[in-house]
Design a protein around this motif. Structure first.
Motif, PDB file in Angstrom:
ATOM      1  N   CYS A 126      -7.099  -6.958  -1.540  1.00 25.17           N
ATOM      2  CA  CYS A 126      -7.885  -6.447  -2.669  1.00 25.17           C
ATOM      3  C   CYS A 126      -6.954  -6.046  -3.808  1.00 25.17           C
ATOM      4  O   CYS A 126      -7.193  -6.366  -4.978  1.00 25.17           O
ATOM      5  CB  CYS A 126      -8.710  -5.255  -2.199  1.00 25.17           C
ATOM      6  N   ARG A 127      -5.838  -5.376  -3.462  1.00 22.05           N
ATOM      7  CA  ARG A 127      -4.869  -4.927  -4.466  1.00 22.05           C
ATOM      8  C   ARG A 127      -4.277  -6.135  -5.216  1.00 22.05           C
ATOM      9  O   ARG A 127      -4.131  -6.101  -6.439  1.00 22.05           O
ATOM     10  CB  ARG A 127      -3.776  -4.127  -3.765  1.00 22.05           C
TER      11      ARG A 127
ATOM     12  N   GLU B 107     -15.246  -3.708  -5.444  1.00 17.81           N
ATOM     13  CA  GLU B 107     -13.875  -3.290  -5.752  1.00 17.81           C
ATOM     14  C   GLU B 107     -13.261  -4.102  -6.892  1.00 17.81           C
ATOM     15  O   GLU B 107     -12.323  -3.656  -7.540  1.00 17.81           O
ATOM     16  CB  GLU B 107     -12.987  -3.406  -4.502  1.00 17.81           C
TER      17      GLU B 107
ATOM     18  N   ASN C 194       3.776   3.107  -7.533  1.00 21.69           N
ATOM     19  CA  ASN C 194       3.488   2.243  -8.693  1.00 21.69           C
ATOM     20  C   ASN C 194       4.637   2.228  -9.686  1.00 21.69           C
ATOM     21  O   ASN C 194       4.930   1.198 -10.305  1.00 21.69           O
ATOM     22  CB  ASN C 194       2.204   2.702  -9.400  1.00 21.69           C
TER      23      ASN C 194
ATOM     24  N   GLU D 131       1.932 -10.138   0.380  1.00 23.56           N
ATOM     25  CA  GLU D 131       1.120  -9.501  -0.659  1.00 23.56           C
ATOM     26  C   GLU D 131       1.970  -8.627  -1.582  1.00 23.56           C
ATOM     27  O   GLU D 131       1.735  -8.564  -2.788  1.00 23.56           O
ATOM     28  CB  GLU D 131       0.013  -8.635  -0.027  1.00 23.56           C
ATOM     29  N   THR D 132       2.959  -7.933  -1.040  1.00 28.65           N
ATOM     30  CA  THR D 132       3.807  -7.052  -1.854  1.00 28.65           C
ATOM     31  C   THR D 132       4.479  -7.848  -2.965  1.00 28.65           C
ATOM     32  O   THR D 132       4.447  -7.470  -4.136  1.00 28.65           O
ATOM     33  CB  THR D 132       4.885  -6.389  -0.968  1.00 28.65           C
TER      34      THR D 132
ATOM     35  N   TYR E 249      -9.881 -11.111   1.545  1.00 24.40           N
ATOM     36  CA  TYR E 249     -10.457  -9.757   1.425  1.00 24.40           C
ATOM     37  C   TYR E 249     -11.900  -9.743   1.915  1.00 24.40           C
ATOM     38  O   TYR E 249     -12.309  -8.853   2.683  1.00 24.40           O
ATOM     39  CB  TYR E 249     -10.373  -9.294  -0.031  1.00 24.40           C
TER      40      TYR E 249
ATOM     41  N   LEU F 159       0.822  -1.219   0.000  1.00 24.74           N
ATOM     42  CA  LEU F 159       0.000   0.000   0.000  1.00 24.74           C
ATOM     43  C   LEU F 159       0.850   1.260   0.000  1.00 24.74           C
ATOM     44  O   LEU F 159       0.369   2.340  -0.361  1.00 24.74           O
ATOM     45  CB  LEU F 159      -0.943   0.013   1.208  1.00 24.74           C
TER      46      LEU F 159
ATOM     47  N   LYS G  55      -7.279  -4.145   2.243  1.00 30.12           N
ATOM     48  CA  LYS G  55      -6.900  -3.389   1.045  1.00 30.12           C
ATOM     49  C   LYS G  55      -5.752  -4.075   0.300  1.00 30.12           C
ATOM     50  O   LYS G  55      -5.720  -4.104  -0.935  1.00 30.12           O
ATOM     51  CB  LYS G  55      -6.479  -1.974   1.433  1.00 30.12           C
ATOM     52  N   ALA G  56      -4.803  -4.618   1.061  1.00 28.08           N
ATOM     53  CA  ALA G  56      -3.666  -5.305   0.449  1.00 28.08           C
ATOM     54  C   ALA G  56      -4.144  -6.513  -0.360  1.00 28.08           C
ATOM     55  O   ALA G  56      -3.716  -6.729  -1.499  1.00 28.08           O
ATOM     56  CB  ALA G  56      -2.673  -5.730   1.519  1.00 28.08           C
TER      57      ALA G  56
ATOM     58  N   GLU H 269       1.991  -9.304  -5.599  1.00 29.22           N
ATOM     59  CA  GLU H 269       1.561  -8.340  -6.611  1.00 29.22           C
ATOM     60  C   GLU H 269       2.653  -8.154  -7.666  1.00 29.22           C
ATOM     61  O   GLU H 269       2.368  -8.095  -8.867  1.00 29.22           O
ATOM     62  CB  GLU H 269       1.227  -6.995  -5.952  1.00 29.22           C
TER      63      GLU H 269
END
Length: 1204
Positions: free
Chosen positions: A221-222, A262, A110, A147-148, A204, A106, A218-219, A151
């Protein structure tokens, strides 16, 4: 020591990056900093440690981004020169950065994530699978870390698919290796993606309601969104088996996510790509599961929820995607139904149609429009068009079409719910108007399909709407303060008035329905009584508003076919139309009339013309009544404009064609044209047309200080000339002999046969028109001479620019948007200058139209006129030097082209060659000079770095006109010289057709194009042959792609082939071949041009090289040419004993030889080349297996760089 150097360099780089990104830095400092950074990336040997240092998590984002850019630069441009250990170190360092060197999902920027994924993909493109067998396993391990990382793994997989499959930005063999290995591992990749998607979605959904776990939610979801985006990158091209695996688990998951706010947009994108897949129909059958009750329930409930909360941008975007999904589903059903017995009409087809109709009735113009094509496919489908559910929804669809036909929803207004949506979709009212018109045209097509299925219901609803409008009071609406198109002085409607938009929509609906109904149903079933009743109501309807009256006239025309069943109504119809021909707005002065009033009068004239053209047998019994009425109108000089007079004369001429008696029609035409002939052949007119000074005075171009508000004293004089020219053109255009040869013989039209057996007819208007020809040619000569500077100087001050191009024409040529809001109550031409300008423009066009129509209409009687070539050269072709491009273009199109194409072969030598010889020579000289000026201007602008910001500049207009003239010249040469692939030469293209045929991608290949008889005749004349060859080959080097394409594919080779058998000078061969190579340099960036130019160069070299050694010298001047390769090519070409290789291989070899002169797009000209080396080829396996098995089986033969 190295560490100190790294630290010092990094400090310098941080300062440089800070200067570059600081808005307060001066340009000089910023450029110096940029130069330092770029030189560092190019030359510094310790880029990797510096890049890694700058990319550390402790640095600020812009510095980290620059550090990662350094690493990307190293991978792209230094990878091939790095040692194995250096590669391993860099790869491990980057993977470590992903694992531990980034902020949380988060927090991380980007652009940092993007550049990290790019670095990994660049390494994959160079080493996987051969030298990095465990890449997928490493990514899987990374994704488990958090999660990082997960993604970032998704970003890597997506970018890999885009580079390899979508954009194909790497060499063929590397791309094949990677795509093949991806395909072999696709089951594993899809399982990974779907597993991660479900895992993160579940987390999520569990966390999103718990406020304490908001960040974790949120993580997750991302990551879910990133996974869906990655899936979207693969769904488009992978085997459909993966998409429908495990009983369509992926599709089921996507449908479920449509209700997750979302994630719904990304899920809808995936679903849309899946349903829109092309491929074998059998493979697409499993996608029909989306017509199941469960899937349809999720899709429709998501649509209802998204539309329930009013206009929210995110929800609206989602609705657009869902609408596209439903459209794709409808198209899928149309494609699969009827394929075999296993595919049946879905049980919930009715439910689907109701849902689809909801999008058609939505306020958004975009959503409505998106459904048209699918409705058309459904209504046209052989099986579905008979389905009871579809037939039952027709009345509802017709109601929706009635609503959607009303032009409302302009973004600048607030008078409709559509306006709010239009503000999202359109930048201006003009954009909305263009989109709406296009959309309504599609809607009309669908409406005609519906009418074929249910003509009675369609007609009934159209009739109801017409009756309603006839009874509804006229609402002109308030004056629109933000536009000039408000209500007129007499309280008339504007184009935005409520009544007008309703009338216009109803008229469109009625016209579409009735036209189709008469084509669909049998004569016995035509609702004659209802149709005649409607016609009577329309004829009895009195309306003084010009805009509404114009709609009423269209309805009269639409309902006119009913009169064929009840001819007694014909006089009533003509009475209505004639009253509109002389329509005047209440309280309006005689002249100038407003645009809306002028349109009504023209509309009435064209309606009369249309009826006389389409129903001549029906109108013929009423000819005397019609003739007396027209004579009465023509007798009053001020009642009608000249255009209206000639239009009514044309209607009479059309009916006279039904006499089918040469003598009777000839006598009638003499009587009809007598008043005009008397004016045209009068002593005064002869003097005016032949004496330039008298002409200038007669039309009033020498009146000084003319007040535009005062009555124009010479208006009547100009009107007389206009009337005569319009009338000649109208009679020539409309008079014809019977199409049936027996009727033509019986009526005295047939006078003999040509040597080839074609009939020769005589035209009843010939005698009259030929009497008028001398004065017409005198007018043309005078008009051309007016462009001479000494003649322009004789015109008075307000009229010195009277021969210039009109502003409206300028706007159209430059492609600028036309203003939407036109003031209907304002006169068409406000000032005397504008009227005079228009007079000269129309006069010039019509004179050449007459000369262009003379050949096809009068045939041998025109082509045998004594000294015709001399007369034409002395009139139409005088003073060409001063004729502007926009006039010359028109002359070539409407006069020269038909004159040449309709000329009988026996007159080629006496008429065509004497005209085209000097004309083509002149045109080449003129175009060469103009293109030279344009190229010089480009060079100067480039040197001075002057950007052309003004699209309306004189230079841009001039360049565009030169381009259009060039295309016209190439079109004329092609029409003269080259036979089309289809049809014979007698099937001449329509002279007034659309210019866009030059833009077609399918053009006749030069290898099949042959010269016409006229082409061969022209090539026998040395001067014409030279002009044709030079023009065709020069056009390859001019800055116009379309002209180049036309010349390359249709002209150059046939013309060259014709002269190759003779003695071509070596210098000429060198020049021709050089021009082709220059053309490649100019147009090589365009694939279409490049392919045809390479083919032409190849043909020329193979044909000419054995005879002309000079052509080899030209080849040797090409940059970067390999002499040994050229020797090899020549050896095979010149030695017939050697076995000839396949044509394609020879052409590929030749293309490689000349690659140094093939032009590149500007964006690629200065780009640094990226070189990706091929790796050892993968062994092909008979069936797809996992990458690990491939690599394990050949472990001894493949060196592995990146070890686990």
């Amino acid at each position: 020591m190295e560490m100190e150097q790294v630290n010092a360099l990094c400090e310098e780089l941080v300062k440089a990056v800070t200067v570059m990104m600081d808005p307060s830095s001066t340009q000089r400092y910023r450029l110096e900093a940029l130069k330092f950074c770029e030189e560092f990336k190019e030359k510094c040997p310790i880029c990797v440690p510096c890049g890694l240092r700058l990319a550390e998590i402790t640095q600020v984002a812009v510095v980290r981004h620059f550090g990662l850019q350094i690493l990307e630069h190293v991978v792209k441009f230094r990878w091939n020169s790095m040692s194995r250990l250096e590669k391993v170190y860099l790869k491990n360092s980057v993977m470590e950065l992903i694992a531990n060197g980034t902020l949380s999902i988060l927090e991380e920027e980007n652009h940092i994530k993007d550049v990290l994924s790019r670095i990994v993909v660049e390494m994959i493109k160079r080493e996987w699978p051969q030298h990095w067998p465990d890449m997928l396993m490493e990514l899987d391990t990374l994704s488990r870390q958090g999660e990082t990382q997960r993604e970032l793994v998704m970003f890597i997989l997506l970018r890999l698919a885009e580079d390899v499959v979508t954009f194909q930005t790497l060499p063929t063999q590397r791309r094949r290796d990677i795509q093949q290995t991806l395909t072999q591992n696709m089951e594993r990749i899809f399982s990974f993606l779907l597993g991660k998607l479900q895992e993160n979605v579940n987390k999520y959904q569990q966390m999103k309601t718990d406020a304490s776990q908001e960040a974790e939610a949120k993580a997750n979801c991302r990551v879910s969104i990133a996974t869906l985006n990655t899936l979207a990158g693969y769904i488009d091209w992978v085997s459909l088996n993966h998409i429908v695996a495990e009983n369509c688990k992926l599709l089921e998951t996507l449908c479920l996510l449509l209700n997750e706010q979302e994630l719904q947009l990304a899920a809808a994108e995936c679903l849309l790509i899946a349903v829109s897949r092309k491929g074998k129909l059998d493979d697409r059958k499993p996608l029909m599961i989306l017509f199941g009750d469960v899937a349809m329930h999720y899709i429709l409930s998501a649509a209802q929820t998204a539309d329930g909360g009013g206009l929210v941008e995110r929800h609206y975007l989602f609705l657009k995607r869902l609408c596209q999904v439903l459209c794709a589903l409808g198209n899928l059903l149309c494609a699969l139904l009827g394929l075999d017995a296993s595919i049946q009409t879905p049980g919930n087809f009715g439910k689907y149609l109701e849902s689809f109709l909801a999008f058609t009735t939505h306020p958004s113009q975009f959503l409505r429009s998106a459904t048209h094509m699918t409705w058309g496919a459904l209504f046209r489908h052989e099986i579905l068009s008979r389905d009871p559910s579809l037939l039952a929804i027709i009345p509802k669809y017709l109601r929706a079409t009635m609503t959607n036909s009303v032009k409302m929803g302009f973004p600048s207004k607030t008078d409709s719910p559509s306006c709010e949506y239009s503000r999202f979709d359109f930048d201006s009212d003009e954009d909305f108007n263009a989109f709406f018109n296009s959309s309504r045209a599609q809607q009309g097509e669908v409406l005609r399909c519906v009418c074929r299925l249910d003509p009675k219901t369609s007609f009934q609803m159209a009739a109801e709407w017409l009756k309603y409008q006839l009874l509804a009071p006229i609402d002109t609406g308030p004056v629109n303060s933000c536009s000039t198109a408000g209500t007129g002085d007499g309280g008339h409607c504007s184009i935005f008035s409520s009544s007008y938009v309703q009338w216009e929509a109803m008229t469109f609906f009625l016209e579409s329905v009735i036209n189709q109904m008469f084509r669909t149903i049998d004569k016995e079933e035509v609702p004659i009584h209802d149709g005649i009743e409607l016609l009577q109501m329309v004829l009895n309807f009195e309306m003084k508003d010009p805009l509404i009256l114009s709609c009423v006239l269209t309805n009269v025309s639409a309902l006119f076919p009913f009169v064929t069943y009840k001819p007694e109504f014909l006089p009533h119809v003509f009475s209505k139309l004639f009253s509109s021909v002389t329509f005047e707005a209440v309280g309006e002065s005689k002249a100038p009339r407003s645009r809306a009033v002028r349109n009504v009068r023209r509309h009435a004239c064209s309606s009369i013309n249309k009826m006389c053209r389409d129903y001549p047998d029906l109108v013929l019994p009423n000819f005397d009544m019609l003739y007396s009425h027209v004579k009465q109108l023509l007798s009053n000089e001020l009642l009608l404009t000249q255009m209206e007079k000639s239009a009514l004369m044309e209607a009479l001429v059309l009916i006279s064609n039904q006499f089918k008696n040469y003598e009777r029609q000839k006598l009638f035409l003499e009587e009809l044209m007598a008043p005009m002939v008397n004016i045209w052949l009068s002593e005064e007119m002869c003097r005016v047309l032949t004496d330039i000074d008298a002409f200038i005075a007669y039309v009033g171009a020498d009146l000084k200080g003319c007040d535009p508000t005062v009555e124009d004293p010479c208006c009547a004089n100009r009107a007389r000339i206009t009337f005569c020219v319009h009338s000649i053109l109208g009679v020539l255009r409309r008079t014809n002999w019977p199409s049936d040869i027996e009727e033509a013989r019986a009526g005295g039209f047939l006078v003999g046969y040509t040597p080839s057996g074609n009939p020769i007819f005589r035209n009843p208007c010939t005698e009259q028109v030929l009497r008028l020809l001398d004065n017409l040619l005198a007018l043309v000569r005078t008009h051309n001479t007016l462009y001479a500077p000494e003649m322009l100087a004789k015109m008075a001050e307000p009229f010195t620019n009277v021969l210039d191009i009109l502003e409206s024409e300028k706007t159209a040529i430059l492609g600028l948007p036309q203003p939407l809001l036109e003031a209907n109550e304002h006169p068409m031409y406000k000032t005397t200058l504008e009227r005079m300008q228009r007079f000269f423009g129309i006069l010039y066009e019509n004179c050449y139209h007459i000369l262009g129509k003379a050949g096809p209409s009068m045939q041998q009687d025109f082509y045998t006129v004594e000294d015709l070539a001399t007369q034409l050269l002395g009139s139409a072709f005088v003073n060409l030097n001063n004729i502007p491009d926009f006039r010359l273009k028109s002359m070539l199109r409407v006069f020269v082209k038909p004159l040449v194409l309709f000329c009988p072969p026996e007159h080629y030598e006496s008429l065509i060659a004497p005209i085209l010889g000097p004309l083509f020579t002149y045109l080449h000289m003129r175009l060469s000079q103009k293109w030279h000026v344009i190229s010089q201007r480009s060079v100067l602008c480039g040197e001075d770095e002057i950007a052309e910001d003004n699209p309306e500049s004189q230079e841009m207009l001039e360049e565009q006109l030169v381009r259009m003239l060039t295309r016209e010249v190439m079109d004329l040469i092609t029409a003269c010289c080259v036979s089309k692939k289809t049809g014979d030469h007698s099937a001449v293209p329509t002279v007034d057709g659309d210019d866009e045929e030059m833009m077609a991608t399918e053009v006749t290949p030069s290898s099949v194009a042959e010269l016409t008889d006229l082409g061969k005749c022209l090539m026998k004349h040395e001067d014409i042959c030279t002009a044709l060859l030079i023009t065709a080959f020069s056009s390859l080097t001019w800055k116009d792609t379309l002209s180049c394409q036309r010349a390359t594919t249709q002209l150059c080779w046939p013309l060259l082939k014709q002269v190759m058998s003779g003695t071509l000078l070596a210098d000429a061969v060198t020049w021709l071949f050089t021009n082709v190579l220059k053309g490649l340099q100019m147009h090589g960036q365009h694939d279409g041009c490049m392919a045809s130019l390479v083919h032409l160069a190849f043909q020329m070299y193979e044909a000419l090289r054995p005879r002309y050694l000079e052509i080899r010298a030209v080849m040797e001047q090409i940059p970067e040419i390999h002499k040994e390769s050229l020797d090899q090519f020549d050896c095979k070409l010149l030695n017939p004993s050697l076995q000839k290789t396949a044509d394609k291989r020879r052409k590929d070899h030749f293309k490689r030889l000349i690659s140094g002169c093939i032009g590149k797009p500007l964006g690629e000209q200065f780009r640094k080349e990226v070189h990706i080396k091929n790796l050892p080829t993968l062994f092909k396996k008979p069936k797809p297996i996992l990458e690990t098995e491939v690599l394990d089986s050949d472990a001894g033969g493949l060196a592995t760089i990146f070890e686990p």
